[in-house]
Design a protein around this motif. Structure first.
Motif, PDB file in Angstrom:
ATOM      1  N   THR A 167       0.839  -1.032  -0.097  1.00 26.56           N
ATOM      2  CA  THR A 167      -0.004   0.014  -0.030  1.00 26.56           C
ATOM      3  C   THR A 167       0.860   1.246   0.078  1.00 26.56           C
ATOM      4  O   THR A 167       0.567   2.050  -0.813  1.00 26.56           O
ATOM      5  CB  THR A 167      -0.867  -0.096   1.153  1.00 26.56           C
ATOM      6  OG1 THR A 167      -1.947  -1.120   1.029  1.00 26.56           O
ATOM      7  CG2 THR A 167      -1.888   1.101   1.374  1.00 26.56           C
ATOM      8  N   THR A 168       1.623   1.359   1.107  1.00 24.25           N
ATOM      9  CA  THR A 168       2.747   2.483   1.015  1.00 24.25           C
ATOM     10  C   THR A 168       3.446   2.770  -0.269  1.00 24.25           C
ATOM     11  O   THR A 168       3.682   3.800  -0.731  1.00 24.25           O
ATOM     12  CB  THR A 168       3.633   2.291   2.070  1.00 24.25           C
ATOM     13  OG1 THR A 168       2.668   2.194   3.315  1.00 24.25           O
ATOM     14  CG2 THR A 168       4.732   3.435   2.259  1.00 24.25           C
ATOM     15  N   HIS A 169       3.986   1.637  -0.945  1.00 23.28           N
ATOM     16  CA  HIS A 169       4.778   1.682  -2.183  1.00 23.28           C
ATOM     17  C   HIS A 169       3.934   2.151  -3.288  1.00 23.28           C
ATOM     18  O   HIS A 169       4.451   3.099  -4.013  1.00 23.28           O
ATOM     19  CB  HIS A 169       5.448   0.573  -2.402  1.00 23.28           C
ATOM     20  CG  HIS A 169       6.147   0.392  -3.565  1.00 23.28           C
ATOM     21  ND1 HIS A 169       7.301   1.061  -3.775  1.00 23.28           N
ATOM     22  CD2 HIS A 169       5.848  -0.314  -4.972  1.00 23.28           C
ATOM     23  CE1 HIS A 169       7.881   0.897  -5.106  1.00 23.28           C
ATOM     24  NE2 HIS A 169       6.954   0.088  -5.924  1.00 23.28           N
ATOM     25  N   PHE A 170       2.878   1.604  -3.516  1.00 26.13           N
ATOM     26  CA  PHE A 170       1.936   2.039  -4.440  1.00 26.13           C
ATOM     27  C   PHE A 170       1.552   3.412  -4.404  1.00 26.13           C
ATOM     28  O   PHE A 170       1.244   4.099  -5.416  1.00 26.13           O
ATOM     29  CB  PHE A 170       0.782   1.090  -4.491  1.00 26.13           C
ATOM     30  CG  PHE A 170      -0.401   1.528  -5.545  1.00 26.13           C
ATOM     31  CD1 PHE A 170      -0.097   0.944  -6.975  1.00 26.13           C
ATOM     32  CD2 PHE A 170      -1.453   2.176  -5.299  1.00 26.13           C
ATOM     33  CE1 PHE A 170      -0.954   1.420  -7.846  1.00 26.13           C
ATOM     34  CE2 PHE A 170      -2.350   2.528  -6.324  1.00 26.13           C
ATOM     35  CZ  PHE A 170      -2.192   2.187  -7.457  1.00 26.13           C
ATOM     36  N   ILE A 171       1.076   3.979  -3.198  1.00 28.06           N
ATOM     37  CA  ILE A 171       0.730   5.241  -2.795  1.00 28.06           C
ATOM     38  C   ILE A 171       1.735   6.245  -3.199  1.00 28.06           C
ATOM     39  O   ILE A 171       1.749   7.258  -3.893  1.00 28.06           O
ATOM     40  CB  ILE A 171      -0.033   5.368  -1.602  1.00 28.06           C
ATOM     41  CG1 ILE A 171      -1.245   4.585  -1.584  1.00 28.06           C
ATOM     42  CG2 ILE A 171      -0.336   7.048  -1.252  1.00 28.06           C
ATOM     43  CD1 ILE A 171      -2.114   4.830  -0.560  1.00 28.06           C
ATOM     44  N   SER A 229      -2.330  15.002  -3.457  1.00 32.70           N
ATOM     45  CA  SER A 229      -3.519  15.364  -3.816  1.00 32.70           C
ATOM     46  C   SER A 229      -4.402  14.069  -4.014  1.00 32.70           C
ATOM     47  O   SER A 229      -5.866  14.054  -4.478  1.00 32.70           O
ATOM     48  CB  SER A 229      -3.785  16.145  -4.981  1.00 32.70           C
ATOM     49  OG  SER A 229      -3.022  15.298  -6.179  1.00 32.70           O
ATOM     50  N   LEU A 230      -3.994  12.776  -3.369  1.00 34.38           N
ATOM     51  CA  LEU A 230      -4.702  11.619  -3.624  1.00 34.38           C
ATOM     52  C   LEU A 230      -5.673  11.378  -2.529  1.00 34.38           C
ATOM     53  O   LEU A 230      -5.418  11.807  -1.184  1.00 34.38           O
ATOM     54  CB  LEU A 230      -3.722  10.386  -3.185  1.00 34.38           C
ATOM     55  CG  LEU A 230      -4.284   8.866  -3.452  1.00 34.38           C
ATOM     56  CD1 LEU A 230      -4.930   8.599  -4.813  1.00 34.38           C
ATOM     57  CD2 LEU A 230      -3.343   7.984  -3.132  1.00 34.38           C
ATOM     58  N   ALA A 260       0.686   7.239   3.889  1.00 31.97           N
ATOM     59  CA  ALA A 260       1.507   7.297   2.710  1.00 31.97           C
ATOM     60  C   ALA A 260       0.922   8.476   1.828  1.00 31.97           C
ATOM     61  O   ALA A 260       1.782   9.122   0.952  1.00 31.97           O
ATOM     62  CB  ALA A 260       1.126   5.931   2.019  1.00 31.97           C
ATOM     63  N   ALA A 261      -0.484   8.873   1.858  1.00 33.08           N
ATOM     64  CA  ALA A 261      -0.942   9.829   1.030  1.00 33.08           C
ATOM     65  C   ALA A 261      -0.648  11.509   1.527  1.00 33.08           C
ATOM     66  O   ALA A 261      -1.044  12.259   0.985  1.00 33.08           O
ATOM     67  CB  ALA A 261      -2.324   9.511   0.584  1.00 33.08           C
ATOM     68  N   LYS A 262      -0.167  11.332   2.815  1.00 32.99           N
ATOM     69  CA  LYS A 262       0.061  12.874   3.443  1.00 32.99           C
ATOM     70  C   LYS A 262       0.729  13.617   2.572  1.00 32.99           C
ATOM     71  O   LYS A 262       1.703  13.388   2.005  1.00 32.99           O
ATOM     72  CB  LYS A 262       0.447  12.712   4.759  1.00 32.99           C
ATOM     73  CG  LYS A 262       0.416  13.999   5.601  1.00 32.99           C
ATOM     74  CD  LYS A 262       0.749  13.704   7.031  1.00 32.99           C
ATOM     75  CE  LYS A 262       0.477  15.048   7.658  1.00 32.99           C
ATOM     76  NZ  LYS A 262      -0.009  14.715   8.964  1.00 32.99           N
ATOM     77  N   SER A 301       4.421   5.729  -5.012  1.00 37.86           N
ATOM     78  CA  SER A 301       4.684   5.679  -6.608  1.00 37.86           C
ATOM     79  C   SER A 301       3.633   6.540  -7.513  1.00 37.86           C
ATOM     80  O   SER A 301       3.957   7.048  -8.498  1.00 37.86           O
ATOM     81  CB  SER A 301       4.678   4.423  -7.057  1.00 37.86           C
ATOM     82  OG  SER A 301       5.764   3.466  -6.450  1.00 37.86           O
ATOM     83  N   LEU A 302       2.436   6.425  -6.979  1.00 42.38           N
ATOM     84  CA  LEU A 302       1.315   6.870  -7.819  1.00 42.38           C
ATOM     85  C   LEU A 302       1.161   8.420  -7.600  1.00 42.38           C
ATOM     86  O   LEU A 302       0.907   9.354  -8.371  1.00 42.38           O
ATOM     87  CB  LEU A 302       0.072   6.097  -7.329  1.00 42.38           C
ATOM     88  CG  LEU A 302      -1.175   6.856  -8.016  1.00 42.38           C
ATOM     89  CD1 LEU A 302      -1.291   6.611  -9.546  1.00 42.38           C
ATOM     90  CD2 LEU A 302      -2.539   6.112  -7.230  1.00 42.38           C
TER      91      LEU A 302
END
Length: 65
Positions: free
Chosen positions: A20-24, A58-59, A53-55, A26-27
């Motif tokens: 999850t952390t890696h994907f977010i 804009s996700l 991870a998204a902090k 990266s995205l």
């Protein structure tokens, strides 16, 4: 009126905390909020991981019902 395309992905139980952390991370750099709105709805146990991870990005992190 300018419409911005929206995309939300519902993961079910697809990823663990590390994935999850890696994907977010990266995205997130590829999201331009002026061009599109992107959200992720991870499984309930991964919401805190996804939010962390998204902090600063804009996700949008949502929840499944």
């Amino acid at each position: 009126m300018n419409k911005i395309p929206k995309l939300v992905a519902n993961w079910k139980m697809y990823k663990g905390p590390k994935e999850t952390t890696h994907f977010i991370q990266s995205l997130s750099p590829h999201i331009d909020p002026s061009l599109h709105w992107v959200g992720i709805a991870p499984s309930f146990p991964l919401i805190p991981t996804a939010v962390t991870a998204a902090k600063g990005s804009s996700l949008f992190i949502g929840a499944q019902t």
